[in-house]
Structures are given as C-alpha cells and as structure tokens.
Write a protein that holds these residues in place. Structure first.
Motif, PDB file in Angstrom:
ATOM      1  N   UNK A 262      -3.286   2.186  -6.444  1.00 31.55           N
ATOM      2  CA  UNK A 262      -3.632   0.767  -6.437  1.00 31.55           C
ATOM      3  C   UNK A 262      -4.649   0.580  -5.319  1.00 31.55           C
ATOM      4  N   UNK A 263      -5.903   0.828  -5.649  1.00 32.23           N
ATOM      5  CA  UNK A 263      -6.970   0.776  -4.657  1.00 32.23           C
ATOM      6  C   UNK A 263      -7.058  -0.608  -4.035  1.00 32.23           C
ATOM      7  N   UNK A 264      -6.798  -1.626  -4.822  1.00 32.15           N
ATOM      8  CA  UNK A 264      -6.868  -3.006  -4.329  1.00 32.15           C
ATOM      9  C   UNK A 264      -5.881  -3.214  -3.175  1.00 32.15           C
ATOM     10  N   UNK A 265      -4.667  -2.677  -3.304  1.00 30.53           N
ATOM     11  CA  UNK A 265      -3.665  -2.840  -2.243  1.00 30.53           C
ATOM     12  C   UNK A 265      -4.115  -2.159  -0.958  1.00 30.53           C
ATOM     13  N   UNK A 266      -4.674  -0.973  -1.079  1.00 25.87           N
ATOM     14  CA  UNK A 266      -5.145  -0.264   0.118  1.00 25.87           C
ATOM     15  C   UNK A 266      -6.336  -0.997   0.718  1.00 25.87           C
ATOM     16  N   UNK A 267      -7.237  -1.503  -0.120  1.00 26.35           N
ATOM     17  CA  UNK A 267      -8.386  -2.251   0.393  1.00 26.35           C
ATOM     18  C   UNK A 267      -7.954  -3.543   1.082  1.00 26.35           C
ATOM     19  N   UNK A 268      -6.957  -4.222   0.538  1.00 24.34           N
ATOM     20  CA  UNK A 268      -6.459  -5.438   1.186  1.00 24.34           C
ATOM     21  C   UNK A 268      -5.870  -5.122   2.558  1.00 24.34           C
ATOM     22  N   UNK A 269      -5.169  -3.995   2.645  1.00 19.61           N
ATOM     23  CA  UNK A 269      -4.635  -3.580   3.947  1.00 19.61           C
ATOM     24  C   UNK A 269      -5.789  -3.278   4.893  1.00 19.61           C
ATOM     25  N   UNK A 270      -6.779  -2.539   4.430  1.00 17.82           N
ATOM     26  CA  UNK A 270      -7.940  -2.227   5.264  1.00 17.82           C
ATOM     27  C   UNK A 270      -8.636  -3.495   5.737  1.00 17.82           C
ATOM     28  N   UNK A 271      -8.789  -4.472   4.843  1.00 17.78           N
ATOM     29  CA  UNK A 271      -9.454  -5.728   5.209  1.00 17.78           C
ATOM     30  C   UNK A 271      -8.657  -6.527   6.231  1.00 17.78           C
TER      31      UNK A 271
ATOM     32  N   UNK B  23      -4.457   1.603  10.238  1.00 14.36           N
ATOM     33  CA  UNK B  23      -5.650   2.220   9.653  1.00 14.36           C
ATOM     34  C   UNK B  23      -5.334   3.655   9.207  1.00 14.36           C
ATOM     35  N   UNK B  24      -4.659   4.410  10.069  1.00 16.70           N
ATOM     36  CA  UNK B  24      -4.282   5.785   9.707  1.00 16.70           C
ATOM     37  C   UNK B  24      -3.322   5.785   8.522  1.00 16.70           C
ATOM     38  N   UNK B  25      -2.436   4.820   8.492  1.00 14.69           N
ATOM     39  CA  UNK B  25      -1.503   4.707   7.368  1.00 14.69           C
ATOM     40  C   UNK B  25      -2.258   4.475   6.064  1.00 14.69           C
TER      41      UNK B  25
ATOM     42  N   UNK C 295       0.833  -1.209   0.000  1.00 13.10           N
ATOM     43  CA  UNK C 295       0.000   0.000   0.000  1.00 13.10           C
ATOM     44  C   UNK C 295       0.865   1.256   0.000  1.00 13.10           C
ATOM     45  N   UNK C 296       1.975   1.214   0.704  1.00 16.15           N
ATOM     46  CA  UNK C 296       2.889   2.374   0.732  1.00 16.15           C
ATOM     47  C   UNK C 296       3.480   2.665  -0.641  1.00 16.15           C
ATOM     48  N   UNK C 297       3.575   1.658  -1.470  1.00 17.72           N
ATOM     49  CA  UNK C 297       4.118   1.877  -2.809  1.00 17.72           C
ATOM     50  C   UNK C 297       3.281   2.898  -3.584  1.00 17.72           C
ATOM     51  N   UNK C 298       2.012   3.076  -3.182  1.00 19.99           N
ATOM     52  CA  UNK C 298       1.146   4.056  -3.832  1.00 19.99           C
ATOM     53  C   UNK C 298       1.715   5.469  -3.722  1.00 19.99           C
ATOM     54  N   UNK C 299       2.438   5.725  -2.653  1.00 14.00           N
ATOM     55  CA  UNK C 299       3.003   7.063  -2.454  1.00 14.00           C
ATOM     56  C   UNK C 299       4.031   7.358  -3.533  1.00 14.00           C
TER      57      UNK C 299
ATOM     58  N   UNK D  35      10.590  10.887  -0.439  1.00 14.27           N
ATOM     59  CA  UNK D  35      11.001  11.142   0.943  1.00 14.27           C
ATOM     60  C   UNK D  35       9.878  10.768   1.915  1.00 14.27           C
ATOM     61  N   UNK D  36       8.644  11.101   1.546  1.00 14.85           N
ATOM     62  CA  UNK D  36       7.500  10.727   2.383  1.00 14.85           C
ATOM     63  C   UNK D  36       7.405   9.214   2.500  1.00 14.85           C
ATOM     64  N   UNK D  37       7.600   8.526   1.385  1.00  6.39           N
ATOM     65  CA  UNK D  37       7.571   7.062   1.400  1.00  6.39           C
ATOM     66  C   UNK D  37       8.635   6.522   2.354  1.00  6.39           C
ATOM     67  N   UNK D  38       9.835   7.046   2.264  1.00  6.04           N
ATOM     68  CA  UNK D  38      10.927   6.561   3.129  1.00  6.04           C
ATOM     69  C   UNK D  38      10.601   6.817   4.600  1.00  6.04           C
ATOM     70  N   UNK D  39      10.024   7.987   4.907  1.00 10.80           N
ATOM     71  CA  UNK D  39       9.649   8.284   6.297  1.00 10.80           C
ATOM     72  C   UNK D  39       8.565   7.331   6.787  1.00 10.80           C
ATOM     73  N   UNK D  40       7.546   7.127   5.941  1.00 13.02           N
ATOM     74  CA  UNK D  40       6.463   6.219   6.322  1.00 13.02           C
ATOM     75  C   UNK D  40       6.975   4.796   6.494  1.00 13.02           C
ATOM     76  N   UNK D  41       7.885   4.393   5.639  1.00 14.54           N
ATOM     77  CA  UNK D  41       8.449   3.035   5.721  1.00 14.54           C
ATOM     78  C   UNK D  41       9.257   2.874   7.011  1.00 14.54           C
ATOM     79  N   UNK D  42      10.043   3.876   7.348  1.00 21.46           N
ATOM     80  CA  UNK D  42      10.813   3.814   8.597  1.00 21.46           C
ATOM     81  C   UNK D  42       9.895   3.776   9.812  1.00 21.46           C
ATOM     82  N   UNK D  43       8.835   4.585   9.779  1.00 22.52           N
ATOM     83  CA  UNK D  43       7.880   4.588  10.892  1.00 22.52           C
ATOM     84  C   UNK D  43       7.180   3.238  11.005  1.00 22.52           C
TER      85      UNK D  43
END
Length: 157
Positions: A72-81, A99-101, A62-66, A136-144
């Motif tokens: 990739x709505x499917x990836x985000x929906x799979x994470x939500x599910x 969920x916030x992610x 899902x983070x790859x969307x950033x 950069x946002x992706x890298x920060x989110x990935x580290x978090x």
C-alpha cells in the motif's frame, strides 16, 4: 452634649471592609484565572495528542504492509509526508525512527500465497512459514513503535 459613640467594631468594619472586599474579589478572579489556565493547558495537551495519534495511526497502517502480500504505497507515502510534522510533534529521534520504519516497511519482501495457483505442498508450507516470519516481524515492529511513542501518547492531567 456629646455625640453618641458607635461600638468599636463598627469602626473596624468601616476601615477594613474595603480591603476585605477587594481581597475577596481578587481571590475569586485568581481562582477563575487558574481554572482558565488549566483548561487551556489541557486543550493544548489534547490537541498535541490528536496530532500525535494521527501519525501513530499512519505508522500502524504502513506497518500493515508487512503482514499483507501487497504494497500500500499510499500508506507509506502518507507516513513519509507526516514526518515533517513529526519532528515538531515528537522530537528528532522519533522522526528519524519513523523515517527508518517507513523505509523498512517499503523494502520488506512480502509473502504471497495464491491459493488459486498450482503450488506444491512444500511450496505452500514454505509460503506459510514466510508469512509467519512476516507476522513476527510485524509484531516486533509494532512493539518497538509502541515503546518509542508511548511517552508522547500518554494523556496525563
């Protein structure tokens, strides 16, 4: 005539033989039970790890969307599910974080650079800068994400 007397140690062997054999058998049974318990505990850890790493992989996908310019709505929906299970596999704080992610990923504006379009050099440079910000946002989110989930994804024995 007196019956022949056996040496005293034979009396000890006769009296103590049964308890010694029983103690030896109990020790062997205890050792086997201990090994089975450790095997079951390690299997449980591995099963939990497999389920947790699957949710981690969904979050990374899902983070790859950033970084990309399409959702990739499917990836985000799979994470939500998977978040319903995350509450039980991790804890409520991790489930809320995931969920916030997912919401942040879904709402992220994606840079689009269409090399076929007639972009000026300035527009192209601005799009590249925007893409770098998203990287950069992706890298920060990935580290978090790694920091939040690291204690749950450690296979310790």
């Amino acid at each position: 005539m007196e019956p022949e007397q056996l040496p005293i140690w034979t009396e000890y062997v006769r009296v103590l033989g049964t308890p010694v054999v029983a103690l030896l058998a109990a020790s062997i049974a205890g050792f086997i039970a201990n090994r089975q318990w450790k095997t079951a505990r390690n299997k449980l850890k591995l099963d939990l790890f497999d389920k947790r790493i699957a949710i981690y992989k969904l979050a990374i996908t899902a983070l790859q969307n950033i970084r990309t310019n399409k959702v990739d709505v499917k990836a985000v929906e799979e994470l939500e599910n998977s978040l319903h299970a995350a509450r039980w596999l991790f804890n409520i704080d991790v489930a809320l974080y995931l969920h916030e992610l997912a919401l942040r990923v879904y709402k992220t504006d994606r840079p689009s650079i269409d090399t076929n379009a007639n972009m000026t050099e300035t527009e192209f440079a601005e799009a590249l800068i925007e893409r770098e910000k998203h990287e950069a946002t992706y890298q920060q989110e990935r580290s978090a994400l790694d920091a939040v989930l690291s204690k749950f994804l450690a296979l310790e024995h």
